[in-house]
Design a protein around this motif. Structure first.
Motif, mmCIF file in Angstrom:
data_model
loop_
_atom_site.group_PDB
_atom_site.id
_atom_site.type_symbol
_atom_site.label_atom_id
_atom_site.label_comp_id
_atom_site.label_asym_id
_atom_site.label_seq_id
_atom_site.Cartn_x
_atom_site.Cartn_y
_atom_site.Cartn_z
ATOM 1 N N ALA A 188 0.831 -1.204 0.000
ATOM 2 C CA ALA A 188 0.000 0.000 0.000
ATOM 3 C C ALA A 188 0.866 1.255 0.000
ATOM 4 C CB ALA A 188 -0.936 -0.007 1.215
ATOM 5 N N GLU A 189 1.944 1.228 0.758
ATOM 6 C CA GLU A 189 2.850 2.375 0.795
ATOM 7 C C GLU A 189 3.537 2.572 -0.553
ATOM 8 O OE1 GLU A 189 5.003 5.679 2.005
ATOM 9 O OE2 GLU A 189 3.185 4.737 2.805
ATOM 10 N N LEU A 190 3.935 1.476 -1.183
ATOM 11 C CA LEU A 190 4.556 1.573 -2.512
ATOM 12 C C LEU A 190 3.571 2.127 -3.533
ATOM 13 C CD1 LEU A 190 6.612 -1.749 -2.669
ATOM 14 C CD2 LEU A 190 7.506 0.568 -2.457
ATOM 15 N N ARG A 191 2.312 1.672 -3.459
ATOM 16 C CA ARG A 191 1.301 2.203 -4.371
ATOM 17 C C ARG A 191 1.072 3.688 -4.129
ATOM 18 N NH1 ARG A 191 -1.182 -2.868 -3.316
ATOM 19 N NH2 ARG A 191 -2.461 -1.923 -1.690
ATOM 20 N N LEU A 213 7.176 15.801 -3.938
ATOM 21 C CA LEU A 213 7.450 17.226 -3.737
ATOM 22 C C LEU A 213 6.166 18.037 -3.651
ATOM 23 C CD1 LEU A 213 9.392 19.636 -3.559
ATOM 24 C CD2 LEU A 213 9.371 19.717 -6.074
ATOM 25 N N THR A 214 5.308 17.886 -4.643
ATOM 26 C CA THR A 214 4.122 18.737 -4.741
ATOM 27 C C THR A 214 2.866 18.138 -4.125
ATOM 28 O OG1 THR A 214 3.542 17.802 -6.895
ATOM 29 C CG2 THR A 214 5.030 19.711 -6.884
ATOM 30 N N GLY A 215 2.862 16.837 -3.916
ATOM 31 C CA GLY A 215 1.662 16.174 -3.426
ATOM 32 C C GLY A 215 0.629 15.937 -4.500
ATOM 33 N N LEU A 216 0.947 16.277 -5.759
ATOM 34 C CA LEU A 216 0.026 16.025 -6.864
ATOM 35 C C LEU A 216 0.119 14.568 -7.293
ATOM 36 C CD1 LEU A 216 0.649 19.182 -9.087
ATOM 37 C CD2 LEU A 216 -1.058 18.862 -7.288
ATOM 38 N N ALA A 217 -0.807 14.160 -8.142
ATOM 39 C CA ALA A 217 -0.743 12.815 -8.705
ATOM 40 C C ALA A 217 0.458 12.702 -9.643
ATOM 41 C CB ALA A 217 -2.032 12.517 -9.467
ATOM 42 N N THR A 218 0.872 11.469 -9.915
ATOM 43 C CA THR A 218 1.975 11.229 -10.837
ATOM 44 C C THR A 218 1.458 11.059 -12.267
ATOM 45 O OG1 THR A 218 1.860 8.842 -10.475
ATOM 46 C CG2 THR A 218 3.330 10.102 -9.035
ATOM 47 N N ARG A 219 2.388 11.001 -13.209
ATOM 48 C CA ARG A 219 2.024 10.819 -14.620
ATOM 49 C C ARG A 219 1.254 9.514 -14.801
ATOM 50 N NH1 ARG A 219 4.110 12.400 -19.704
ATOM 51 N NH2 ARG A 219 2.895 11.347 -21.303
ATOM 52 N N ARG A 220 1.632 8.466 -14.085
ATOM 53 C CA ARG A 220 0.946 7.181 -14.217
ATOM 54 C C ARG A 220 -0.526 7.306 -13.838
ATOM 55 N NH1 ARG A 220 3.267 2.149 -10.932
ATOM 56 N NH2 ARG A 220 4.959 2.496 -12.422
ATOM 57 N N VAL A 221 -0.791 7.998 -12.733
ATOM 58 C CA VAL A 221 -2.176 8.167 -12.288
ATOM 59 C C VAL A 221 -2.963 8.990 -13.305
ATOM 60 C CG1 VAL A 221 -3.643 9.180 -10.497
ATOM 61 C CG2 VAL A 221 -1.569 7.930 -9.859
ATOM 62 N N LEU A 222 -2.343 10.043 -13.825
ATOM 63 C CA LEU A 222 -3.022 10.867 -14.818
ATOM 64 C C LEU A 222 -3.351 10.056 -16.062
ATOM 65 C CD1 LEU A 222 -3.851 13.861 -15.533
ATOM 66 C CD2 LEU A 222 -1.702 13.927 -16.813
ATOM 67 N N ASP A 223 -2.395 9.260 -16.522
ATOM 68 C CA ASP A 223 -2.632 8.445 -17.718
ATOM 69 C C ASP A 223 -3.768 7.449 -17.494
ATOM 70 O OD1 ASP A 223 -0.651 9.791 -19.003
ATOM 71 O OD2 ASP A 223 0.820 8.173 -18.957
ATOM 72 N N GLU A 224 -3.795 6.820 -16.319
ATOM 73 C CA GLU A 224 -4.862 5.862 -16.023
ATOM 74 C C GLU A 224 -6.218 6.561 -15.975
ATOM 75 O OE1 GLU A 224 -3.777 3.940 -12.424
ATOM 76 O OE2 GLU A 224 -2.220 2.685 -13.339
ATOM 77 N N ALA A 225 -6.253 7.737 -15.339
ATOM 78 C CA ALA A 225 -7.512 8.484 -15.269
ATOM 79 C C ALA A 225 -7.958 8.920 -16.659
ATOM 80 C CB ALA A 225 -7.341 9.703 -14.356
ATOM 81 N N ALA A 226 -6.995 9.319 -17.492
ATOM 82 C CA ALA A 226 -7.333 9.744 -18.849
ATOM 83 C C ALA A 226 -7.882 8.583 -19.671
ATOM 84 C CB ALA A 226 -6.106 10.340 -19.525
ATOM 85 N N ARG A 227 -7.255 7.422 -19.557
ATOM 86 C CA ARG A 227 -7.742 6.254 -20.311
ATOM 87 C C ARG A 227 -9.157 5.884 -19.873
ATOM 88 N NH1 ARG A 227 -2.293 4.529 -19.356
ATOM 89 N NH2 ARG A 227 -1.056 4.690 -21.267
ATOM 90 N N CYS A 228 -9.388 5.935 -18.565
ATOM 91 C CA CYS A 228 -10.741 5.631 -18.068
ATOM 92 C C CYS A 228 -11.750 6.635 -18.610
ATOM 93 C CB CYS A 228 -10.754 5.645 -16.543
ATOM 94 S SG CYS A 228 -9.892 4.267 -15.774
ATOM 95 N N ALA A 229 -11.383 7.923 -18.598
ATOM 96 C CA ALA A 229 -12.295 8.954 -19.071
ATOM 97 C C ALA A 229 -12.554 8.814 -20.566
ATOM 98 C CB ALA A 229 -11.729 10.337 -18.765
ATOM 99 N N LEU A 230 -11.512 8.459 -21.314
ATOM 100 C CA LEU A 230 -11.668 8.354 -22.761
ATOM 101 C C LEU A 230 -12.397 7.079 -23.166
ATOM 102 C CD1 LEU A 230 -8.166 9.609 -23.957
ATOM 103 C CD2 LEU A 230 -10.288 10.883 -23.819
ATOM 104 N N ASP A 231 -12.267 6.030 -22.347
ATOM 105 C CA ASP A 231 -12.878 4.751 -22.695
ATOM 106 C C ASP A 231 -14.280 4.589 -22.136
ATOM 107 O OD1 ASP A 231 -10.553 4.154 -23.975
ATOM 108 O OD2 ASP A 231 -9.747 2.899 -22.363
#
Length: 360
Positions: free
Chosen positions: A176-179, A187-205
């Motif tokens: 869970a910590e690794l995830r 640094l910023t507390g924002l999501a990572t590129r991986r999370v953004l890509d997954e969210a984008a694929r879900c939104a597009l699909d």
């Protein structure tokens, strides 16, 4: 944790593989032992029929676990070790086998439950096994030996169960910590590129092809100059500040991410061009109006350039959406920075150049 969660295995795919392995291996052992030694079944027709029937039950259990783990009810997973306990108990009693070979099968449900099921279910299975073993040895062995065997089996399986449950709990916490680390930019507390890509694929699909989704790319203007002037701690402070402003400008449901370096991005599912453009313009104005606080005191004036692309207006897939938004971002920088550009035009109004902000 509610009852429904308690009945759910830690990982259905892993539980299916483990349950099938134990069940099919047990069926194979019963079949080989029966063929190799008639004495294994107690030398009776009842013993033979019972042994073959129990082997068939285990085969069915294993096949069912493998075929459709995601569609099986939660009670199935709690029932897997119980079935093995009942099979072992019936076989031991019918064949009158209280030997170590007969009792060893009772270890399997404990191993399975301790690793694959939730702690309370694992301890319940341990209790089932101890009670089943007690019934076997007390009915088939002299009392003194029965108590000795029962104490040894109960103590051994209790220790094994506790150790496996604790190890599995620790493994889940580490995973869970690794995830979490993989999902959140440290640094910023924002999501990572991986999370953004997954969210984008879900939104597009997820929706129909006409469902609008906006991608907003953000770049801090002259970020190298920021690092040169205030060092990397200052650059980090600017990124943290810009990220906080960006998050505050976004609506609920948006995914705000750091792509790397000074590049940020926002995914706006169900958002059209007008709303995405308004969010981007609001963000540019907010960053311009709020200089970033520096670690050693004072403030650094910051501006950002933003590119906006919308599906299906500018692209229909994720790669195309990135390319369109990136091209718009490049146009914003080429036009003088501190502004928004929309993929494919029309351009948003050019921002007025900011007043120089004093440091300090």
């Amino acid at each position: 944790m509610g009852l429904r969660q308690e009945l759910e295995p830690r990982d259905r795919a892993s539980a299916a593989r483990a349950g099938a392995a134990f069940a099919l291996a047990g069926a194979a052992v019963l079949g080989v032992a029966t063929a190799a030694s008639p004495a294994f079944t107690g030398g009776s027709t009842l013993g033979l029929v019972t042994t073959l029937a129990m082997a068939a039950v285990l085969v069915v259990l294993g096949v069912v676990a493998l075929r459709a783990p995601d569609r099986l009810p939660r009670l199935f997973w709690a029932g897997v070790p119980t079935v093995v306990v009942v099979v072992t108990l019936v076989l031991d009693l019918v064949t009158r086998d209280a030997s170590a070979g007969g009792q060893v099968f009772l270890c399997w449900p404990v191993l399975y439950a301790a690793y694959e099921l939730r702690p309370r279910l694992a301890y319940a299975v341990l209790l089932e096994v101890v009670l089943a073993d007690a019934l076997v040895v007390l009915l088939l062995l002299p009392l003194e030996r029965a108590l000795s065997d029962l104490a040894a089996v109960a103590a051994t399986l209790t220790v094994v169960c506790l150790l496996l449950v604790r190890a599995r709990d620790r493994e889940e916490r580490l995973n869970a910590e690794l995830r979490r680390q993989a999902a959140v930019d440290p640094l910023t507390g924002l999501a990572t590129r991986r999370v953004l890509d997954e969210a984008a694929r879900c939104a597009l699909d997820a929706g129909a092809s006409a469902q609008e989704t906006a991608l907003v790319l953000v770049d801090v203007d002259e970020f190298k100059a920021v690092n040169d002037a205030w060092g990397h701690p200052g650059g980090d402070a600017v990124l943290v500040h810009v990220a906080a402003v960006l998050r505050g400008c976004c609506r609920e449901g948006a995914t705000v991410a750091r792509l790397g370096g000074d590049e940020l991005a926002v995914l706006l599912p169900g958002c059209g061009l007008a709303v995405a453009s308004e969010v981007a313009e609001r963000f540019v104005r907010a960053v311009r109006a709020a200089p970033a606080p520096l670690p050693e005191g004072g403030h650094a004036p910051v501006t950002v350039s933003v590119g906006v692309a919308v599906r299906p207006r500018d692209a229909t897939d994720l790669r195309g959406l990135y390319a369109a938004a990136d091209a718009a971002l490049y146009e914003a920088k080429r036009a003088g920075r501190d502004r928004v550009r929309l993929a494919g035009g029309p351009a948003s109004p050019a921002a007025a150049p900011p007043e120089p902000a004093p440091v300090g």
